[in-house]
Design a protein around this motif. Sequence first.
Motif, PDB file in Angstrom:
ATOM      1  N   GLY A 133       8.735  54.460 -14.449  1.00  0.00           N
ATOM      2  CA  GLY A 133       7.321  54.172 -14.213  1.00  0.00           C
ATOM      3  C   GLY A 133       6.876  52.912 -14.928  1.00  0.00           C
ATOM      4  O   GLY A 133       6.103  52.110 -14.387  1.00  0.00           O
ATOM      5  N   LEU A 134       7.377  52.707 -16.150  1.00  0.00           N
ATOM      6  CA  LEU A 134       7.069  51.486 -16.897  1.00  0.00           C
ATOM      7  C   LEU A 134       7.661  50.266 -16.207  1.00  0.00           C
ATOM      8  O   LEU A 134       6.988  49.227 -16.063  1.00  0.00           O
ATOM      9  CB  LEU A 134       7.614  51.601 -18.318  1.00  0.00           C
ATOM     10  CG  LEU A 134       7.465  50.362 -19.209  1.00  0.00           C
ATOM     11  CD1 LEU A 134       6.000  49.983 -19.395  1.00  0.00           C
ATOM     12  CD2 LEU A 134       8.139  50.590 -20.555  1.00  0.00           C
ATOM     13  N   PHE A 135       8.919  50.366 -15.760  1.00  0.00           N
ATOM     14  CA  PHE A 135       9.541  49.250 -15.048  1.00  0.00           C
ATOM     15  C   PHE A 135       8.752  48.922 -13.781  1.00  0.00           C
ATOM     16  O   PHE A 135       8.576  47.753 -13.436  1.00  0.00           O
ATOM     17  CB  PHE A 135      10.990  49.588 -14.674  1.00  0.00           C
ATOM     18  CG  PHE A 135      11.881  49.857 -15.851  1.00  0.00           C
ATOM     19  CD1 PHE A 135      11.596  49.337 -17.109  1.00  0.00           C
ATOM     20  CD2 PHE A 135      13.012  50.646 -15.716  1.00  0.00           C
ATOM     21  CE1 PHE A 135      12.408  49.588 -18.198  1.00  0.00           C
ATOM     22  CE2 PHE A 135      13.846  50.905 -16.796  1.00  0.00           C
ATOM     23  CZ  PHE A 135      13.541  50.368 -18.040  1.00  0.00           C
ATOM     24  N   ALA A 136       8.284  49.960 -13.100  1.00  0.00           N
ATOM     25  CA  ALA A 136       7.521  49.750 -11.876  1.00  0.00           C
ATOM     26  C   ALA A 136       6.205  49.023 -12.156  1.00  0.00           C
ATOM     27  O   ALA A 136       5.783  48.160 -11.381  1.00  0.00           O
ATOM     28  CB  ALA A 136       7.244  51.091 -11.201  1.00  0.00           C
ATOM     29  N   ALA A 137       5.559  49.362 -13.270  1.00  0.00           N
ATOM     30  CA  ALA A 137       4.272  48.748 -13.597  1.00  0.00           C
ATOM     31  C   ALA A 137       4.399  47.242 -13.810  1.00  0.00           C
ATOM     32  O   ALA A 137       3.458  46.491 -13.550  1.00  0.00           O
ATOM     33  CB  ALA A 137       3.685  49.405 -14.849  1.00  0.00           C
ATOM     34  N   PHE A 138       5.569  46.796 -14.278  1.00  0.00           N
ATOM     35  CA  PHE A 138       5.786  45.372 -14.525  1.00  0.00           C
ATOM     36  C   PHE A 138       6.580  44.710 -13.393  1.00  0.00           C
ATOM     37  O   PHE A 138       7.026  43.569 -13.546  1.00  0.00           O
ATOM     38  CB  PHE A 138       6.504  45.163 -15.859  1.00  0.00           C
ATOM     39  CG  PHE A 138       5.607  45.307 -17.049  1.00  0.00           C
ATOM     40  CD1 PHE A 138       4.784  44.263 -17.451  1.00  0.00           C
ATOM     41  CD2 PHE A 138       5.562  46.494 -17.768  1.00  0.00           C
ATOM     42  CE1 PHE A 138       3.948  44.392 -18.546  1.00  0.00           C
ATOM     43  CE2 PHE A 138       4.731  46.636 -18.865  1.00  0.00           C
ATOM     44  CZ  PHE A 138       3.922  45.582 -19.255  1.00  0.00           C
TER      45      PHE A 138
END
Length: 268
Positions: A133-138
């Motif tokens: 989810g963090l990778f997706a946000a960036f």
Amino acid sequence: MHIQSASDVGNRALWVVCVLMAISSIAFYGMAMRVPVQKRLFHIITAFITTFAFLSYFSMATGDGLSLHQYATTETKHHVVTEVYKREVYWARYVDWSLTTPLLLLDLCLLAGLNGASITVAVVSDVIMIMTGLFAAFGQTGGQRWGWYAIACIAYLVVIYQLGYNGRYAVSNKDNKTRSFFSAIAGFTFVLWTLYPIVWGVADGARIFNVDTEIIAYAILDILAKPIFGFWLLFTHDSMSRTSPTVDGFWAHGMQSEGALRVGDDRD
């Protein structure tokens, strides 16, 4: 260049949740002191959940837990960027979730009496869900964002299977009150956790929500999923004192001299 950032409304919401998490943590630690150490396991885990959440919200409210993520939204047919945006991404929120959601799962798994293998798979899957989810946000492109998002959703389904299917099987061996309570609080948690990726999809994903709306939506979910969940769990746990799990051994008594390995002992 367009900047998408929180206004005073969003910042006030962050401070409100920060204070609520602090108050809840103090209350949970106080509740832990009122029961024997053998029965404090749920209290300590739950207090840690709101403590980590307090630290996360304090960092976001003071401007430490965020970064500006730059992305392009409009290109010509020759792939020339015409619109560039910078949006605040609260990475401290993902740090919070990577610590608190495994602890929440641990509360539920211990309540159900799930075996160690299933607990490990559920917790690792949960961490994968938060990291992706963090990778997706960036993510810079739609393919990156939604690709990571899809992986996160798959990991979430593994969590649901371990807790929903294996958890229900494990808790079936317990008394009626514990079975009913687990079904209720696990169902409550599943509903909330399903709303998180929906909010992500319209906030960091499609960027339909502005930053203030994103903050408020996550704030409501975090309050329900942490302090409300915690008070419900602990008050019910304390009312079930006769059937609630008791943890002795190292947890309650530390390393005993008998049977403990001593540094420097000679062994045949």
